[in-house]
Design an enzyme around this catalytic site. Structure first.
Site, mmCIF file in Angstrom:
data_model
loop_
_atom_site.group_PDB
_atom_site.id
_atom_site.type_symbol
_atom_site.label_atom_id
_atom_site.label_comp_id
_atom_site.label_asym_id
_atom_site.label_seq_id
_atom_site.Cartn_x
_atom_site.Cartn_y
_atom_site.Cartn_z
ATOM 1 C CG HIS A 158 41.685 35.053 5.287
ATOM 2 N ND1 HIS A 158 41.201 34.587 4.383
ATOM 3 C CD2 HIS A 158 40.996 35.078 6.613
ATOM 4 C CE1 HIS A 158 40.258 33.776 4.672
ATOM 5 N NE2 HIS A 158 39.933 34.148 6.088
ATOM 6 C CG HIS A 182 35.715 32.222 10.505
ATOM 7 N ND1 HIS A 182 35.856 31.451 9.816
ATOM 8 C CD2 HIS A 182 36.828 33.104 10.075
ATOM 9 C CE1 HIS A 182 36.550 31.355 8.672
ATOM 10 N NE2 HIS A 182 37.240 32.484 8.741
ATOM 11 N NE ARG A 255 18.133 21.108 -12.611
ATOM 12 C CZ ARG A 255 17.247 21.447 -13.406
ATOM 13 N NH1 ARG A 255 16.359 22.229 -12.762
ATOM 14 N NH2 ARG A 255 16.836 21.230 -14.766
ATOM 15 C CB CYS A 300 23.067 18.515 -11.550
ATOM 16 S SG CYS A 300 21.925 19.116 -13.147
ATOM 17 C CE1 TYR A 437 18.806 16.144 -15.527
ATOM 18 C CE2 TYR A 437 16.485 16.102 -15.525
ATOM 19 C CZ TYR A 437 17.462 16.663 -14.881
ATOM 20 O OH TYR A 437 17.358 17.957 -14.295
#
Length: 616
Positions: A158, A182, A255, A300, A437
């Protein structure tokens, strides 16, 4: 000009029973002479004559054979495309033996046959059967449409290396949606040579509970690896990140904090609460405004949290290193939207600009975020009120129909399903702005934490990660070098100027080759992809690969997670480390083989002993 193809028996192999065989002829010598086939010996041969370039369609293959049995070619090789070699697509072949038991007529006639179609006569497998074949020991199976394929022997051939293992025991289609090269006839040909069966079992459909607030969430790509189902949060395999500068929409990390809203564009209106006026912009009005684009990375704050969890438990999703993606975002700029209503952001008397989404908590309060007005002013021309992502309508998971894209800022502030914009003297009162956060020192725990005293995350620190090879990769035992690939990024538009990579745990370093992202060092909002070939330590069966990045301000990643650990598991930008081995699989296989031989010898010895005892 008529073209004749001749296949010798030596190049052919029979698949299936004598009465009905499905074959894939891939290596056919081309005789460009208009006189046709010049072979005049007594060897068995098949002649296939055509007048046009081979296409999927009705084909007739006539054959005269002088021996019992038909031998037909099955090949997984990429073929020469010049005049010396051609190939045809898969065909259904019916073999009709004559009364003497010798092949007399071989016919292939069918309607256009696409790869992955059901082939009669092959065994049918279930999804559970396929899923059970996901290692070299059990053999690697994949599916494509209704086809089942054993790709075990193809692994080393491959061109993309071990990436094909991402689809082990699953459908290969989601990965081909990323690697779209592909999707061509030659690759389909190669795939069909590995065909072992059919699969007709439909994808399992998740039952939708009428009372489930997530029941209307969109269908996601199976390529994504969830770390939470409700709300849905997922990242792509890290191995695919460095292959494409623009992360495909369906492979972009997701998210979500709440259920995904269902929004109809004809009813959409962006609420604007501006100095001295309240107004709105409909979706079509936004699309008629001058369109601007910015290429920016979204990450994130919890990216690589899984490394912090190893130090001490934290609260948060178990993100690995792929909660980051890169895209081109398009729509009117924030400045153009404000100026449409005669508002100059440079003159607004405010401390923050606030964005609210349409995703709501059970009490009706929306997801919201804010950024300081100074940042909004400096980015006013590149903050995009986006309705396009990578040239397409933004998918629902990423904010359809409209989201705000603030380049260089943490993903949590880039509000999706944008519903409202307003100015304020204080930051957003949203839970995710005031009580999430934020960063803390390693000694703060849930008994003494005070979110009010910590500053909200806006710009992210410099970071990098190794995407290839992945953790636990076993290299060939004779490998002397390893190719390492990854990404680097710094918030605030700070460009990456260097990535140092080590193959001995950080003792010695080599500078990686940086791939230009097309942006200037001080307005670099997109990630920088990098690659380097490293010499492996001699005589070492295992080692640790390490990466660290340096940005234009000479900020550099810290060397350990311990010093930056925090109870929310955010802002992990420590050196990224990946452990690899060399020749371990070969050793294990040899040990297994030796163990098997010993067991066989033990059984044989026991049988001899039993026989001797029986004689006595």
């Amino acid at each position: 000009m008529a073209l004749s193809h001749c296949i010798s028996r030596n190049a052919c192999k029979l698949y299936g029973d004598k009465l009905k065989s499905y074959i894939y002829v891939t290596a056919l010598k081309l005789n460009t002479s208009s006189k046709g086939d010049s072979h005049d010996n007594n060897q068995d041969r098949f002649k296939y004559q055509r007048t046009t370039r081979p296409k999927r369609g009705v084909v007739t293959l006539a054959c005269a054979c002088g021996s019992a049995g038909i031998f037909l070619a099955l090949s997984a090789l990429h073929l020469h495309r010049k005049n010396t070699c051609r190939h045809i697509t898969s065909r259904e072949i019916t073999y009709v033996p004559n009364t003497f038991g010798f092949g007399k007529v071989l016919a292939a006639s069918e309607s256009p046959n696409e790869p992955g179609q059901i082939i009669e006569g092959l065994p049918t497998y279930s999804r559970a059967d396929v899923a059970a074949h996901n290692t070299v020991e059990t053999k690697i199976w994949v599916t494509f449409r209704n086809g089942v394929y054993d790709i075990t022997q193809y692994l080393q051939s491959h061109p993309g290396g071990n990436k094909i293992l991402l689809a082990a025991g699953k459908s290969i289609e989601p990965y081909w949606n990323v690697y779209s090269a592909h999707k061509n006839e030659e690759i389909y040909e190669v795939l069909e040579t590995l065909r072992i069966g059919n699969i007709t079992e439909p994808d399992p459909k998740k039952e939708r509970n009428r009372d489930d607030p997530y029941r209307l969430d969109p269908v996601r790509s199976p390529l994504l690896i969830p770390c939470c189902e409700k709300p849905f949060n997922a990242e792509p395999p890290a191995e695919i990140l460095t292959d494409i500068f623009y992360t495909p929409n369906h492979a972009f990390f997701v998210r979500n904090h709440l259920p995904v809203p269902c929004v109809k564009t004809e009813k959409y209106a962006l609420q604007l609460e501006l100095p001295g006026q309240k107004t709105c912009l409909k979706y079509e009005e936004l699309r008629k405004m001058p369109k601007k684009s910015v290429t920016a990375t979204t990450m994130c704050a919890g990216n690589r949290r899984n490394e912090m969890i190893k130090v001490k438990p934290v609260k948060g999703l178990n993100w690995k290193a792929a909660a980051i993606s890169n895209a081109k975002w398009s729509g009117p700029s924030l400045d153009d939207v404000l100026k449409k209503f005669k508002v100059d952001i440079d003159k607004v008397n405010s401390n923050y600009i606030v964005f609210e989404g349409m995703d709501k908590q059970p009490d009706g309060s929306p997801y919201g975020a804010s950024i300081p007005i100074e940042i909004a002013r400096s980015l006013k021309d590149v903050i995009i009120i986006a309705y396009e992502m990578n040239g397409a309508i933004i998918p629902r998971d990423h904010g359809y129909p409209v989201r705000v894209m603030i380049p260089g800022v943490v993903g949590a502030r880039q509000v999706k399903w944008l519903n409202r914009i307003y100015f304020s003297s204080e930051e957003s009162t949203s839970h995710w702005q005031r009580n999430d956060y934020k960063g803390f020192n390693p000694s703060v725990d849930w008994d003494n934490v005070n979110f009010d005293k910590s500053v909200s995350i806006t710009e992210l620190p410099v970071t990098s990660a190794i995407c290839e090879p992945v953790e636990g990769t076993d290299l060939e035992k004779d490998s002397e070098t390893v190719t390492v690939k990854g990404y680097a990024y710094s918030g605030g538009g700070r460009g990456i100027i260097r990535v140092d990579v080590s193959a001995d745990g950080g003792k010695t370093w080599t500078e990686a080759n940086l791939k230009p992202n097309g942006q200037t060092p001080y307005t670099s909002y997109a990630w920088t992809l990098w690659e380097v070939d490293l010499s492996l330590p001699q005589d070492a069966d295992e080692t640790t690969l390490v990466a660290k990045a340096v940005d234009i301000s000479y900020n550099v990643q810290p060397d350990s997670v311990e010093g930056i650990w925090n109870l929310r598991g955010v802002l992990n930008n420590a050196w990224h480390k990946v452990n690899v081995t060399r020749g371990k699989q070969n050793k294990t296989s040899q040990q297994d083989e030796n163990s098997k031989e010993q067991q066989e010898m033990t059984v044989e010895q026991k049988e001899k002993t039993d026989q001797q005892e029986a004689k006595k």
